[in-house]
Design an enzyme around this catalytic site. Sequence first.
Site, PDB file in Angstrom:
ATOM      1  N   ALA A 131     -36.049 -37.189 -15.814  1.00 26.43           N
ATOM      2  CA  ALA A 131     -36.815 -36.570 -16.899  1.00 26.43           C
ATOM      3  C   ALA A 131     -36.368 -35.128 -17.059  1.00 26.43           C
ATOM      4  O   ALA A 131     -36.081 -34.451 -16.070  1.00 26.43           O
ATOM      5  CB  ALA A 131     -38.308 -36.642 -16.614  1.00 26.43           C
ATOM      6  N   ALA A 133     -37.779 -31.871 -19.279  1.00 27.94           N
ATOM      7  CA  ALA A 133     -38.799 -31.356 -20.201  1.00 27.94           C
ATOM      8  C   ALA A 133     -38.577 -29.869 -20.456  1.00 27.94           C
ATOM      9  O   ALA A 133     -37.572 -29.292 -20.039  1.00 27.94           O
ATOM     10  CB  ALA A 133     -40.181 -31.620 -19.626  1.00 27.94           C
ATOM     11  N   SER A 134     -39.541 -29.241 -21.137  1.00 30.86           N
ATOM     12  CA  SER A 134     -39.363 -27.854 -21.562  1.00 30.86           C
ATOM     13  C   SER A 134     -39.359 -26.877 -20.405  1.00 30.86           C
ATOM     14  O   SER A 134     -38.693 -25.842 -20.456  1.00 30.86           O
ATOM     15  CB  SER A 134     -40.471 -27.470 -22.548  1.00 30.86           C
ATOM     16  OG  SER A 134     -41.733 -27.656 -21.949  1.00 30.86           O
ATOM     17  N   ALA A 136     -39.168 -27.950 -16.820  1.00 32.91           N
ATOM     18  CA  ALA A 136     -38.471 -28.398 -15.612  1.00 32.91           C
ATOM     19  C   ALA A 136     -37.805 -29.741 -15.855  1.00 32.91           C
ATOM     20  O   ALA A 136     -38.006 -30.390 -16.890  1.00 32.91           O
ATOM     21  CB  ALA A 136     -39.468 -28.513 -14.454  1.00 32.91           C
ATOM     22  N   GLN A 137     -36.993 -30.163 -14.875  1.00 33.29           N
ATOM     23  CA  GLN A 137     -36.465 -31.514 -14.877  1.00 33.29           C
ATOM     24  C   GLN A 137     -36.640 -32.120 -13.490  1.00 33.29           C
ATOM     25  O   GLN A 137     -36.832 -31.411 -12.500  1.00 33.29           O
ATOM     26  CB  GLN A 137     -35.003 -31.549 -15.319  1.00 33.29           C
ATOM     27  CG  GLN A 137     -33.995 -30.895 -14.421  1.00 33.29           C
ATOM     28  CD  GLN A 137     -32.612 -30.876 -15.054  1.00 33.29           C
ATOM     29  OE1 GLN A 137     -32.468 -30.698 -16.271  1.00 33.29           O
ATOM     30  NE2 GLN A 137     -31.569 -31.052 -14.260  1.00 33.29           N
ATOM     31  N   VAL A 138     -36.588 -33.464 -13.440  1.00 34.70           N
ATOM     32  CA  VAL A 138     -36.915 -34.193 -12.219  1.00 34.70           C
ATOM     33  C   VAL A 138     -35.742 -35.045 -11.777  1.00 34.70           C
ATOM     34  O   VAL A 138     -35.121 -35.745 -12.592  1.00 34.70           O
ATOM     35  CB  VAL A 138     -38.153 -35.089 -12.429  1.00 34.70           C
ATOM     36  CG1 VAL A 138     -38.468 -35.871 -11.156  1.00 34.70           C
ATOM     37  CG2 VAL A 138     -39.356 -34.252 -12.851  1.00 34.70           C
ATOM     38  N   LYS A 152     -38.942 -31.805  -8.578  1.00 31.69           N
ATOM     39  CA  LYS A 152     -39.101 -31.127  -9.860  1.00 31.69           C
ATOM     40  C   LYS A 152     -38.542 -29.711  -9.734  1.00 31.69           C
ATOM     41  O   LYS A 152     -38.945 -28.964  -8.833  1.00 31.69           O
ATOM     42  CB  LYS A 152     -40.587 -31.094 -10.242  1.00 31.69           C
ATOM     43  CG  LYS A 152     -40.882 -30.572 -11.633  1.00 31.69           C
ATOM     44  CD  LYS A 152     -42.371 -30.746 -11.935  1.00 31.69           C
ATOM     45  CE  LYS A 152     -42.708 -30.319 -13.348  1.00 31.69           C
ATOM     46  NZ  LYS A 152     -44.146 -30.529 -13.650  1.00 31.69           N
ATOM     47  N   ASP A 287     -52.875 -34.483 -19.139  1.00 33.76           N
ATOM     48  CA  ASP A 287     -51.604 -34.842 -19.782  1.00 33.76           C
ATOM     49  C   ASP A 287     -51.344 -36.329 -19.535  1.00 33.76           C
ATOM     50  O   ASP A 287     -50.321 -36.720 -18.974  1.00 33.76           O
ATOM     51  CB  ASP A 287     -50.476 -33.982 -19.210  1.00 33.76           C
ATOM     52  CG  ASP A 287     -49.213 -34.043 -20.058  1.00 33.76           C
ATOM     53  OD1 ASP A 287     -49.289 -34.489 -21.222  1.00 33.76           O
ATOM     54  OD2 ASP A 287     -48.146 -33.646 -19.559  1.00 33.76           O
TER      55      ASP A 287
END
Length: 516
Positions: A131, A133-134, A136-138, A152, A287
């Site tokens: 993933a 995202a704005s 962080a990434q995983v 993360k 969320d």
Amino acid sequence: MIRFVRNSFRLITMARTLARHDALFPLDLVPGGKILAVLARLTAPFSGGSTLPPGRRLARALEELGPAFIKLGQTLATRADLIGDDVAADLSSLQDRLPPFPASIAKRLISTQLGAPFDNLFVEFDETPVAAASIAQVHFAKTPDGREVAIKVLRPDIAVRFARDLDLFYWAAELVEWTQPRLRRLKPVETIKTLEDSVKLEMDFRFEAAAASEFRENFKDDPTYYIPEIDWERTAQHVLTMERVKGVRIDNVEALEQMGINRTELLAKAAAAFFQQIFRDGFFHADMHPGNLFVDETGRVSVVDFGIMGRVDRQTRLYLAEMLLGFLTRDYRRVAEIHFEAGYVPRDQSLENFQQVCRSIGEPILGKELADISVGRLLGQLFQVTETFGMETQPQLLMLQKTMIVAEGLSRILSPNENMWNLSRPLIEDWMRDNLGPEAKIAEATRQAGSMLRRLPRVIEAAERASGVLTEHGLKLHPETVAAMLGGRAAGRSIFKNGVLLWVAILALTVAVVLK
């Protein structure tokens, strides 16, 4: 002046992006926004997509504008009172996806944050993020002791980009409050402050780890709802490591069918967990889109991503429960009374008129089939029509309302003919009986009286100090005050009588507490 010029140019750039997506309507809230919209239309080529609903067009524009604007859109999704119910609903599905940054940078950041060579921390590392995202990434990885984990990692330089964009948001919100007094009750500056606070918490992964840990503790005895364990040894300000969970996305209906999962039972589990988060714990996952919920072969639901969490204090939970109960039983007067008791609606407004408004909201919604009733939309409409009564924005309820809408949307994907609130009705009834029944109210009154008694020595001490100051320096009264005091003996006797009754009540409660 420099700030004005800088943000004016940035606002023009933003307007041109909105124009390309035919999503200029938010500029109606900004002073001079209509003129800016005309200029933007003239200078920016239209990229198509006008057949989409306004909210979806705005979502696309915000995704193009970058991380801070995506977060702004997610915040606005909780503000149906500000942008309208339909646009808020469209923004609730805003995609928080960005191109990934290189794995080599991620490894370097992990090693720096954790203060150890990368190979000592992880023996396997999937270089393609699962993933992005704005913020962080995983990546998936494996520790030397063989545990599968998800890591993360914060995006590099993201804090600087957010600070620049937040300055623009504050500047625009301040202009709105300064030039449009009618919009001050919507608290645009406070909305940006909420966004800033949320982003600060999200960018410090130690806070997210703490939220996940608390959430896990709340559900430790629930075998149907799982929260992964935090690896605190491999967690720092900009790196979060937790147990990897496996399963299919909760909205993958085809996969659930192949696994033999009963979707009605699954919805009942998810609805019960959601209810317990709100009313039992006052701490909820804010969320809850399908990408954060996974189902394994046993039907257990696993939850990830704890960057956005909401809290509702006990008194607000009680107000909310009574409000919902009032709507469901069509007791609109009680619904109106709760708003006045909670201070949501000023006391100088008409209770009868507000009761009429509540009826106008409740009747059309409650007249629908059970499966079509949306508590989230009911609250959203309630927040929209309260401008006439000067009701101030309640940020905690807006976040909860947005989360309810997302959860209800998911429930319709899982089992279109079921209503999540009806499935959790036994829990709701038990909670209301325990917290709103006569015994609960007596217990609450006793608790408040006990709290008052504990504060009483400090109050008496403060009164004695004040009395000493008045005795030492004297107290001068205005002649009209003296006249009122001399003419108000009857009122004084009433006050004395009530004061005696108050002290008798306090004495009785003290005896009750001592004898208990």
